[in-house]
Design an enzyme around this catalytic site. Structure first.
Site, short mmCIF file in Angstrom:
data_model
loop_
_atom_site.label_atom_id
_atom_site.label_comp_id
_atom_site.label_asym_id
_atom_site.label_seq_id
_atom_site.Cartn_x
_atom_site.Cartn_y
_atom_site.Cartn_z
N HIS A 58 0.98 -1.21 -0.06
CA HIS A 58 0.08 0.13 -0.12
C HIS A 58 0.97 1.32 0.10
O HIS A 58 1.15 1.87 0.95
CB HIS A 58 -1.01 -0.06 1.31
CG HIS A 58 -2.00 1.04 1.38
ND1 HIS A 58 -3.06 0.97 2.30
CD2 HIS A 58 -2.11 2.17 0.82
CE1 HIS A 58 -3.62 1.93 1.91
NE2 HIS A 58 -3.11 2.75 0.98
N HIS A 60 1.14 5.11 -2.06
CA HIS A 60 0.91 6.18 -3.08
C HIS A 60 2.40 6.98 -3.73
O HIS A 60 2.52 7.93 -3.02
CB HIS A 60 -0.08 7.25 -2.44
CG HIS A 60 -1.20 6.57 -1.71
ND1 HIS A 60 -2.30 6.65 -2.32
CD2 HIS A 60 -1.34 5.83 -0.65
CE1 HIS A 60 -3.30 5.83 -1.76
NE2 HIS A 60 -2.62 5.63 -0.62
N PHE A 61 2.85 6.49 -4.62
CA PHE A 61 4.01 7.01 -4.92
C PHE A 61 3.83 8.31 -6.20
O PHE A 61 4.81 9.13 -6.46
CB PHE A 61 4.79 6.39 -5.96
CG PHE A 61 5.81 5.35 -4.84
CD1 PHE A 61 5.76 5.77 -3.73
CD2 PHE A 61 6.43 4.18 -5.35
CE1 PHE A 61 6.51 4.82 -2.85
CE2 PHE A 61 7.14 3.39 -4.25
CZ PHE A 61 6.96 3.57 -3.14
N HIS A 185 -11.14 0.90 0.63
CA HIS A 185 -10.71 2.15 1.59
C HIS A 185 -12.25 2.25 2.22
O HIS A 185 -13.05 2.80 1.80
CB HIS A 185 -10.25 3.69 0.98
CG HIS A 185 -10.33 4.51 1.94
ND1 HIS A 185 -8.97 5.39 2.08
CD2 HIS A 185 -11.06 5.24 2.85
CE1 HIS A 185 -9.24 6.34 3.22
NE2 HIS A 185 -10.53 6.13 3.63
N HIS A 239 -5.95 -0.51 5.92
CA HIS A 239 -5.75 0.42 6.92
C HIS A 239 -6.77 0.36 7.93
O HIS A 239 -7.61 1.45 8.41
CB HIS A 239 -5.58 1.97 6.65
CG HIS A 239 -6.29 2.45 5.53
ND1 HIS A 239 -7.74 2.24 5.42
CD2 HIS A 239 -5.92 3.18 4.46
CE1 HIS A 239 -8.02 3.07 4.24
NE2 HIS A 239 -7.07 3.48 3.77
N ASP A 310 0.89 2.70 3.67
CA ASP A 310 -0.08 3.75 3.19
C ASP A 310 0.80 5.17 2.90
O ASP A 310 0.33 6.30 3.43
CB ASP A 310 -1.43 3.86 3.96
CG ASP A 310 -2.41 4.92 3.42
OD1 ASP A 310 -2.23 5.26 2.24
OD2 ASP A 310 -3.35 5.28 4.01
N HIS A 314 3.09 14.11 1.15
CA HIS A 314 2.66 15.74 0.91
C HIS A 314 3.66 16.23 1.43
O HIS A 314 4.46 16.11 2.23
CB HIS A 314 1.33 16.12 1.56
CG HIS A 314 -0.08 15.17 1.44
ND1 HIS A 314 -0.64 15.17 0.33
CD2 HIS A 314 -0.56 14.10 1.74
CE1 HIS A 314 -1.57 14.48 -0.23
NE2 HIS A 314 -1.63 13.77 0.86
O1 DOR Z 1 -4.71 9.97 4.16
C1 DOR Z 1 -4.99 9.51 3.11
N1 DOR Z 1 -3.79 9.83 2.26
N2 DOR Z 1 -5.67 8.68 2.87
C2 DOR Z 1 -5.92 8.04 1.66
O2 DOR Z 1 -7.00 7.64 1.65
C3 DOR Z 1 -5.39 8.55 0.63
C4 DOR Z 1 -3.95 9.10 0.99
C5 DOR Z 1 -3.47 9.85 -0.21
O3 DOR Z 1 -3.00 9.41 -1.35
O4 DOR Z 1 -2.82 11.00 0.12
ZN ZN Z 2 -3.81 4.73 0.98
#
Ligand code: DOR
Ligand code: ZN
Length: 442
Positions: A58, A60-61, A185, A239, A310, A314
């Site tokens: 899991h 997110h790149f 999710h 999660h 996860d 950011h």
């Molecule tokens: O907190 C989160 N950030 N939950 C998510 O479901 C997506 C993830 C993101 O891609 O920033």
């Molecule tokens: Zn996620």
């Protein structure tokens, strides 16, 4: 004669053994009990521990779409520094990965950057087409074959939104018999409290938890299980964050993932630093101490079967907007070291660590060459000194986002990471070139 023999110690049947792992063309051929004479290359790691490469199912790149936060090169390099040799990347990109075309474009581009092996999720949303799903799973052309499907049952980062939860049944019927996983999710956004948005209360984490309460998680899970009925084995709940959420799935056939942040942080984290609370704003939210205890129990008793970071990078500048900051916490590099620290503290047995981070994810997502140190498997190997911890500092990590919520925490970091027999990280040095990682599913 082998290409490489790696000597160190391995865990077998609960105890430590000296081992020589003999590798040919990236695959483990034999594991011998003692040092072996071989004319090939030999890496003698003495008494250091050799673990199977970690699998993060899991991440997110942000590639394509938001590569200033992370791209596939920085993301997979950061993973390798944390002992992760396989990642499964989420589809909430820009554009969202929701059809064969966007999937195929992403897979070609990220493959050229990848330091490690990987798979890519296909997003399901209200406009997803069943014909496309069948074509990418069962069609002769494998170029759009996903590692799994992902449905955002409640609003979160990105534009993918699944729509009414009852719609899951159509997708699990299509997937039944294919062995493919539908990862969810689970948050029911009809139960999110709108009232609190925009208030000037500084206690962001407490407020975020109240805005997206455990009841919303439990409600989404109950509806999902009701919708899919006997096909619940296709569901993988991402999660899980709360005691109430755990209660909603107890006894069902779905599998559960937990994240390091829901296990290690809670809304009280905010008391350390009120200004930086938004850093730990995440969906689903950090919860209360009791929820963390329930998650740990479920992790140890087998109710939770996989861990995923996860990893959701950011930028620090985006996290300066208080409650309006984007949700997400980076963690692909720190997941293994933080959990190995728990092994060191005797809070988590090493065997359970290996199940959660190697064996179970390989089985659940059907990656036959991954997940264990055994003849026939890929030589993905993490070398650690289980007694040596390092204090985590943002500036030592490798994600492009440049920060971690675990500043000051202790972690057991890999000394080396091998991927398919190739040394890709040694101490603080990245030895590999992007583009060597393979998509395991296409
Ligand atoms: O907190 C989160 N950030 N939950 C998510 O479901 C997506 C993830 C993101 O891609 O920033
Ligand atoms: Zn996620």
């Amino acid at each position: 004669m082998f290409d490489l023999v790696i000597e160190g110690r391995v865990i077998r049947e609960g105890s430590l053994h000296d081992a020589a792992i003999c590798i040919e063309e990236g695959v483990i051929k034999e594991i011998r009990n003692t040092a072996t004479s071989s004319s090939g290359e030999r890496d003698d790691l003495g008494r250091l521990l050799l673990l199977p490469g970690l699998i993060d199912t899991h991440v997110h790149f942000r590639d394509p779409g938001h590569t200033a936060k992370e791209d596939f090169s920085t993301g997979t390099a950061s993973a390798a520094f944390g002992g992760v040799t396989t990642v499964l990347d989420m589809p909430n990109n820009s554009p969202p990965i929701r059809d064969i075309r966007s999937f195929a474009e992403k897979s070609v581009d990220v493959r050229s950057k990848a330091h490690i092996d990987h798979g890519l999720y296909m997003g399901l949303d209200e406009g997803s087409s069943a014909e496309e799903l069948i074509a990418c799973l069962l069609g002769g052309d494998r170029s759009a074959r996903p590692c799994a499907f992902k449905a955002f049952l409640g609003e979160s980062t990105g534009s993918l939104s699944f729509g009414p939860i009852g719609g899951l049944s159509a997708w699990t019927s299509l997937l039944s018999g294919t062995g493919s996983v539908l990862a969810i999710h689970a948050e029911d956004d009809s139960l999110f409290s709108k009232a609190a948005a925009g208030e000037a209360d500084p206690d962001i984490l407490d407020r975020h938890d109240r805005r997206r309460p455990p009841a919303a998680e439990a409600s989404a899970l109950r509806q999902a299980l009701k919708a899919v009925g006997p096909a619940s084995q296709s569901l993988h709940v991402l999660h899980v964050s709360s005691e109430e959420g755990l209660g909603a799935v107890r006894g069902s056939g779905c599998t559960l993932e937990a994240t390091p942040h829901h296990l290690l942080l809670d809304i009280k984290w905010g008391e350390r630093s009120l200004e930086n609370q938004a850093m730990c704003k995440v969906n689903p939210p950090l919860r209360r101490t009791l929820d963390r205890a329930a998650l740990w129990k479920a992790l140890l008793d087998g109710t939770i079967s996989t861990l995923g970071s996860d990893h959701a990078p950011h930028l620090p500048s985006e996290k300066e907007r208080g409650i309006l900051s984007p949700s997400g916490i980076p963690g692909v590099e720190t997941m293994g070291p933080l959990m190995l620290q728990k092994v060191k503290e005797r809070k988590l047995p090493l065997e359970r660590f290996m199940e959660l981070l190697s064996e179970a994810p390989a089985k659940r997502f059907s990656m036959p060459g991954k997940g264990a140190l055994k003849p026939g498997m890929d030589a993905d190997i993490v070398v650690i000194d289980p007694s040596f911890s390092k204090r985590i500092r943002s500036e030592d990590l490798h994600s492009r986002c440049g920060w971690t919520p675990y500043e000051g925490f202790e972690g057991v970091f890999p000394i080396r990471t091998y991927s398919r027999g190739e040394l890709i990280v040694e101490n603080d040095v990245l030895c590999s070139k992007g583009g060597r990682g393979r998509n395991l599913f296409i």
